[in-house]
Scaffold this motif. Structure first.
Motif, short mmCIF file in Angstrom:
data_model
loop_
_atom_site.label_atom_id
_atom_site.label_comp_id
_atom_site.label_asym_id
_atom_site.label_seq_id
_atom_site.Cartn_x
_atom_site.Cartn_y
_atom_site.Cartn_z
N THR A 257 0.84 -1.21 0.00
CA THR A 257 0.00 0.00 0.00
C THR A 257 0.87 1.25 0.00
N PHE A 258 1.95 1.23 0.75
CA PHE A 258 2.88 2.37 0.75
C PHE A 258 3.40 2.63 -0.66
N ILE A 259 3.86 1.59 -1.34
CA ILE A 259 4.40 1.74 -2.69
C ILE A 259 3.34 2.28 -3.65
N GLU A 260 2.12 1.81 -3.47
CA GLU A 260 1.03 2.22 -4.35
C GLU A 260 0.63 3.68 -4.15
N GLN A 261 0.70 4.16 -2.91
CA GLN A 261 0.13 5.47 -2.60
C GLN A 261 1.16 6.59 -2.45
N VAL A 262 2.43 6.26 -2.24
CA VAL A 262 3.42 7.30 -1.93
C VAL A 262 4.32 7.54 -3.15
N ASP A 263 4.41 8.79 -3.56
CA ASP A 263 5.25 9.20 -4.69
C ASP A 263 6.71 9.27 -4.25
N VAL A 264 7.56 8.53 -4.94
CA VAL A 264 8.97 8.48 -4.57
C VAL A 264 9.65 9.83 -4.70
N ASN A 265 9.11 10.71 -5.54
CA ASN A 265 9.74 12.00 -5.76
C ASN A 265 9.75 12.88 -4.52
N ARG A 266 8.86 12.63 -3.57
CA ARG A 266 8.85 13.44 -2.35
C ARG A 266 10.09 13.17 -1.48
N PHE A 267 10.82 12.09 -1.77
CA PHE A 267 12.01 11.74 -0.99
C PHE A 267 13.30 12.19 -1.67
N ARG A 268 13.18 12.98 -2.71
CA ARG A 268 14.36 13.45 -3.41
C ARG A 268 15.25 14.24 -2.45
N ALA A 281 9.02 -7.27 5.47
CA ALA A 281 9.85 -7.34 4.26
C ALA A 281 10.08 -5.97 3.63
N LEU A 282 10.68 -5.07 4.42
CA LEU A 282 10.92 -3.72 3.93
C LEU A 282 11.87 -3.67 2.73
N GLU A 283 12.60 -4.77 2.47
CA GLU A 283 13.47 -4.78 1.30
C GLU A 283 12.69 -4.63 -0.01
N GLN A 284 11.38 -4.84 0.05
CA GLN A 284 10.55 -4.59 -1.13
C GLN A 284 10.60 -3.13 -1.56
N LEU A 285 10.98 -2.24 -0.65
CA LEU A 285 11.04 -0.82 -0.96
C LEU A 285 12.30 -0.43 -1.73
N LEU A 286 13.32 -1.28 -1.72
CA LEU A 286 14.59 -0.91 -2.33
C LEU A 286 14.46 -0.55 -3.81
N PRO A 287 13.81 -1.37 -4.64
CA PRO A 287 13.66 -0.97 -6.05
C PRO A 287 12.85 0.33 -6.20
N HIS A 288 11.91 0.55 -5.29
CA HIS A 288 11.08 1.75 -5.32
C HIS A 288 11.94 3.00 -5.15
N PHE A 289 12.90 2.96 -4.21
CA PHE A 289 13.74 4.12 -3.94
C PHE A 289 14.99 4.17 -4.81
N ASN A 290 15.45 3.03 -5.27
CA ASN A 290 16.68 3.03 -6.07
C ASN A 290 16.45 3.37 -7.53
#
Length: 306
Positions: A257-268, A281-290
């Motif tokens: 749900t986090f990946i679906e709803q949160v825009d990665v650009n806000r973490f620039r 399994a927070l490692e699922q976020l790695l491709p999202h941020f990388n």
């Protein structure tokens, strides 16, 4: 058990990590492993729901050492140290207590010495330093000389998912500490984030902390207050049903749900702490941020060079 089965007949040393989550487990593990020496690491509040008290959990853990020749430990937790001393086993400790065999001192600029041997640890977080000092003491006890130890210290780097720094995306730096979680390790991760000045801004993503029983809600509320005080409410994101009960703002039931709803650009231009339990399994976020936002870059992994 799998670690023991992988040992070969020619092995003369085996280092086995042992953890428990409830009473009755350690006696069985002790009979399987039959350790000759014991290393007691920091006693934190993990798996508190499986025991009646901290003392109850410590007693269960110490069943592993009932037949050992020697126990190695840190002496920062004086209550734990005193219990171990009362076992009647030969013990050796490391830390700032002058009654220990390996005494650690720190000068005005933060340089460390252990038994008057100057050491340069590649870690700044207290928990990482404690583990490194314990490892140094054990290695020296097993016959490794100080000069060899000092030479190899700079080669230490965080294990994957344990205080691991990831900079695959030049616009986002990740502190990946998502292997395990308990209140002590969460606060240690806060400390590491506070000391990391790679990007101009900071964020964190925290998951629920299981195995706390009735204490879970209160502990998570307190940690949330500390997180928001550290980097601001708008930079803290939470994942898990328990956090969702105490926080409606930037709280998500799961990683998907986090990946679906949160825009990665806000973490620039942010350094992001990922701190959570393995079950999320927070490692699922790695491709999202990388994912590269708009940059081309070249990366060399020095740890892979031989």
């Amino acid at each position: 058990r799998s670690s023991l089965l992988q040992m070969h007949p020619q092995a003369d040393l085996a280092l086995i990590e042992v953890g428990i989550s409830q009473k009755g487990e350690m006696e069985v593990l002790e009979q399987i492993i039959r350790p000759t020496h014991g290393i007691l690491t920091h006693m934190g509040p993990a798996h508190a729901d499986g025991f009646e008290s901290f003392e109850d959990k410590l007693s269960e853990k110490l069943l592993l050492f009932q037949e050992v020749q020697k126990i190695w430990m840190g002496n920062k937790q004086r209550d734990v140290w005193q219990v171990v001393q009362a076992l009647g086993k030969e013990w050796v400790s490391v830390g700032q207590d002058v009654n220990g065999q390996y005494v650690v001192t720190q000068d005005e600029v933060g340089a460390l010495q252990i038994n008057n041997q100057a050491i340069d640890l590649p870690f700044t977080v207290a928990a990482q330093q404690e583990n490194a000092l314990l490892a140094l003491m054990v290695a020296h006890e097993l016959g490794v000389n100080w000069e060899d130890l000092k030479e190899r210290l700079p080669l230490l780097h965080p294990v994957e998912m344990r205080s691991e720094i990831i900079s695959d995306n030049p616009d986002i730096t990740l502190l990946n500490d998502s292997y395990t979680t308990d209140p002590d390790s969460v606060r240690q991760a806060f400390q590491q984030l506070a000391q990391t000045d790679v990007q101009p801004s900071k964020s964190m993503i925290l998951t629920d902390i299981p195995h706390l029983g009735d204490q879970q809600r209160g502990v998570q509320e307190q940690l949330l207050k500390e997180a928001e005080a550290l980097i601001g409410k708008g930079n803290v994101y939470t994942i898990g049903p328990a956090f969702s009960q105490v926080r409606a703002f930037q709280s998500y039931p799961n990683v998907a749900t986090f990946i679906e709803q949160v825009d990665v650009n806000r973490f620039r231009k942010h350094t992001i702490l990922l701190k959570g339990a393995r079950s999320f399994a927070l490692e699922q976020l790695l491709p999202h941020f990388n994912h590269q936002l708009n940059s081309t870059y070249f990366q060399v992994n020095l740890f892979q060079l031989t």
